[in-house]
Design a protein around this motif. Structure first.
Motif, PDB file in Angstrom:
ATOM      1  N   ALA A   9       3.799  -6.053  -7.236  1.00 53.79           N
ATOM      2  CA  ALA A   9       3.744  -4.596  -7.084  1.00 53.79           C
ATOM      3  C   ALA A   9       3.225  -4.212  -5.697  1.00 53.79           C
ATOM      4  O   ALA A   9       3.735  -3.274  -5.078  1.00 53.79           O
ATOM      5  CB  ALA A   9       2.859  -3.993  -8.164  1.00 53.79           C
ATOM      6  N   LEU A  10       2.228  -4.942  -5.204  1.00 44.56           N
ATOM      7  CA  LEU A  10       1.716  -4.659  -3.866  1.00 44.56           C
ATOM      8  C   LEU A  10       2.756  -4.964  -2.793  1.00 44.56           C
ATOM      9  O   LEU A  10       2.909  -4.211  -1.827  1.00 44.56           O
ATOM     10  CB  LEU A  10       0.442  -5.466  -3.606  1.00 44.56           C
ATOM     11  CG  LEU A  10      -0.823  -4.945  -4.283  1.00 44.56           C
ATOM     12  CD1 LEU A  10      -1.962  -5.930  -4.117  1.00 44.56           C
ATOM     13  CD2 LEU A  10      -1.205  -3.596  -3.732  1.00 44.56           C
ATOM     14  N   LEU A  12       6.044  -4.896  -3.181  1.00 50.46           N
ATOM     15  CA  LEU A  12       7.064  -3.855  -3.280  1.00 50.46           C
ATOM     16  C   LEU A  12       6.580  -2.543  -2.660  1.00 50.46           C
ATOM     17  O   LEU A  12       7.322  -1.868  -1.941  1.00 50.46           O
ATOM     18  CB  LEU A  12       7.454  -3.644  -4.744  1.00 50.46           C
ATOM     19  CG  LEU A  12       8.564  -2.637  -5.012  1.00 50.46           C
ATOM     20  CD1 LEU A  12       9.871  -3.133  -4.418  1.00 50.46           C
ATOM     21  CD2 LEU A  12       8.700  -2.406  -6.504  1.00 50.46           C
ATOM     22  N   ALA A  13       5.317  -2.203  -2.907  1.00 50.02           N
ATOM     23  CA  ALA A  13       4.752  -0.980  -2.316  1.00 50.02           C
ATOM     24  C   ALA A  13       4.704  -1.082  -0.800  1.00 50.02           C
ATOM     25  O   ALA A  13       5.000  -0.109  -0.093  1.00 50.02           O
ATOM     26  CB  ALA A  13       3.359  -0.729  -2.877  1.00 50.02           C
ATOM     27  N   GLN A  14       4.357  -2.246  -0.270  1.00 48.27           N
ATOM     28  CA  GLN A  14       4.302  -2.422   1.174  1.00 48.27           C
ATOM     29  C   GLN A  14       5.692  -2.319   1.801  1.00 48.27           C
ATOM     30  O   GLN A  14       5.854  -1.728   2.870  1.00 48.27           O
ATOM     31  CB  GLN A  14       3.653  -3.755   1.524  1.00 48.27           C
ATOM     32  CG  GLN A  14       2.170  -3.779   1.238  1.00 48.27           C
ATOM     33  CD  GLN A  14       1.565  -5.162   1.379  1.00 48.27           C
ATOM     34  OE1 GLN A  14       2.261  -6.143   1.593  1.00 48.27           O
ATOM     35  NE2 GLN A  14       0.253  -5.227   1.252  1.00 48.27           N
ATOM     36  N   MET A  16       8.252  -0.591   0.559  1.00 52.31           N
ATOM     37  CA  MET A  16       8.670   0.815   0.498  1.00 52.31           C
ATOM     38  C   MET A  16       7.904   1.672   1.504  1.00 52.31           C
ATOM     39  O   MET A  16       8.479   2.593   2.104  1.00 52.31           O
ATOM     40  CB  MET A  16       8.493   1.346  -0.915  1.00 52.31           C
ATOM     41  CG  MET A  16       9.547   0.842  -1.870  1.00 52.31           C
ATOM     42  SD  MET A  16       9.602   1.739  -3.403  1.00 52.31           S
ATOM     43  CE  MET A  16       8.398   0.844  -4.353  1.00 52.31           C
ATOM     44  N   LEU A  17       6.627   1.389   1.713  1.00 51.13           N
ATOM     45  CA  LEU A  17       5.870   2.137   2.713  1.00 51.13           C
ATOM     46  C   LEU A  17       6.374   1.836   4.116  1.00 51.13           C
ATOM     47  O   LEU A  17       6.422   2.734   4.970  1.00 51.13           O
ATOM     48  CB  LEU A  17       4.382   1.805   2.607  1.00 51.13           C
ATOM     49  CG  LEU A  17       3.648   2.468   1.449  1.00 51.13           C
ATOM     50  CD1 LEU A  17       2.269   1.867   1.279  1.00 51.13           C
ATOM     51  CD2 LEU A  17       3.556   3.959   1.673  1.00 51.13           C
ATOM     52  N   LEU A  50      -1.703   4.434   4.007  1.00 49.46           N
ATOM     53  CA  LEU A  50      -1.448   3.843   2.698  1.00 49.46           C
ATOM     54  C   LEU A  50      -1.086   2.369   2.794  1.00 49.46           C
ATOM     55  O   LEU A  50      -1.452   1.570   1.923  1.00 49.46           O
ATOM     56  CB  LEU A  50      -0.343   4.622   1.987  1.00 49.46           C
ATOM     57  CG  LEU A  50      -0.721   6.031   1.571  1.00 49.46           C
ATOM     58  CD1 LEU A  50       0.497   6.757   1.014  1.00 49.46           C
ATOM     59  CD2 LEU A  50      -1.840   6.024   0.574  1.00 49.46           C
ATOM     60  N   LEU A  51      -0.375   1.993   3.854  1.00 51.93           N
ATOM     61  CA  LEU A  51      -0.050   0.580   4.055  1.00 51.93           C
ATOM     62  C   LEU A  51      -1.314  -0.236   4.291  1.00 51.93           C
ATOM     63  O   LEU A  51      -1.457  -1.336   3.748  1.00 51.93           O
ATOM     64  CB  LEU A  51       0.913   0.431   5.230  1.00 51.93           C
ATOM     65  CG  LEU A  51       1.452  -0.971   5.492  1.00 51.93           C
ATOM     66  CD1 LEU A  51       2.270  -1.448   4.295  1.00 51.93           C
ATOM     67  CD2 LEU A  51       2.278  -0.994   6.735  1.00 51.93           C
ATOM     68  N   THR A  54      -2.996  -0.770   0.916  1.00 49.79           N
ATOM     69  CA  THR A  54      -2.372  -1.815   0.093  1.00 49.79           C
ATOM     70  C   THR A  54      -2.650  -3.203   0.655  1.00 49.79           C
ATOM     71  O   THR A  54      -2.830  -4.155  -0.107  1.00 49.79           O
ATOM     72  CB  THR A  54      -0.854  -1.604  -0.034  1.00 49.79           C
ATOM     73  OG1 THR A  54      -0.270  -1.580   1.264  1.00 49.79           O
ATOM     74  CG2 THR A  54      -0.540  -0.336  -0.785  1.00 49.79           C
TER      75      THR A  54
END
Length: 93
Positions: A9-10, A12-14, A16-17, A50-51, A54
């Motif tokens: 999840a982290l 994927l979030a990175q 997308m960010l 936000l990056l 994370t």
């Protein structure tokens, strides 16, 4: 198993960010008006903040959280100063 899900999840979030930051950088470079460029800069610093958060979660390092806080403060002041400059033509009265 939950550590694997958290890592995925982290990651994927990175990703997308990073894509959001790329889109904001394009808007900042190509923006037809100064307001679009300021909005792109605002989105870029929020994405960077936000990056960093994370990355701090994934590495368990406090330094990234402090850097995110500094970027948030500097980005807010920059956005306010640029908006005031566009409205009045001067930053400091």
């Amino acid at each position: 198993m939950s550590a694997t899900i958290l890592y995925g999840a982290l990651l994927l979030a990175q990703i997308m960010l990073g894509a959001a930051m790329a889109c904001a950088a394009i808007r900042m470079i190509r923006g037809p008006r100064a307001q679009d460029r300021i909005l792109g800069l605002d989105a870029l610093y929020v994405g960077a903040m936000l990056l960093l958060i994370t990355i701090g979660i994934s590495t368990s390092t406090v330094l990234y959280f402090e850097l995110a806080l500094v970027i948030g403060l500097i980005g807010f002041v920059t956005t306010v100063a640029l908006a005031r400059f566009l409205l009045r033509g001067e930053v400091i009265e």
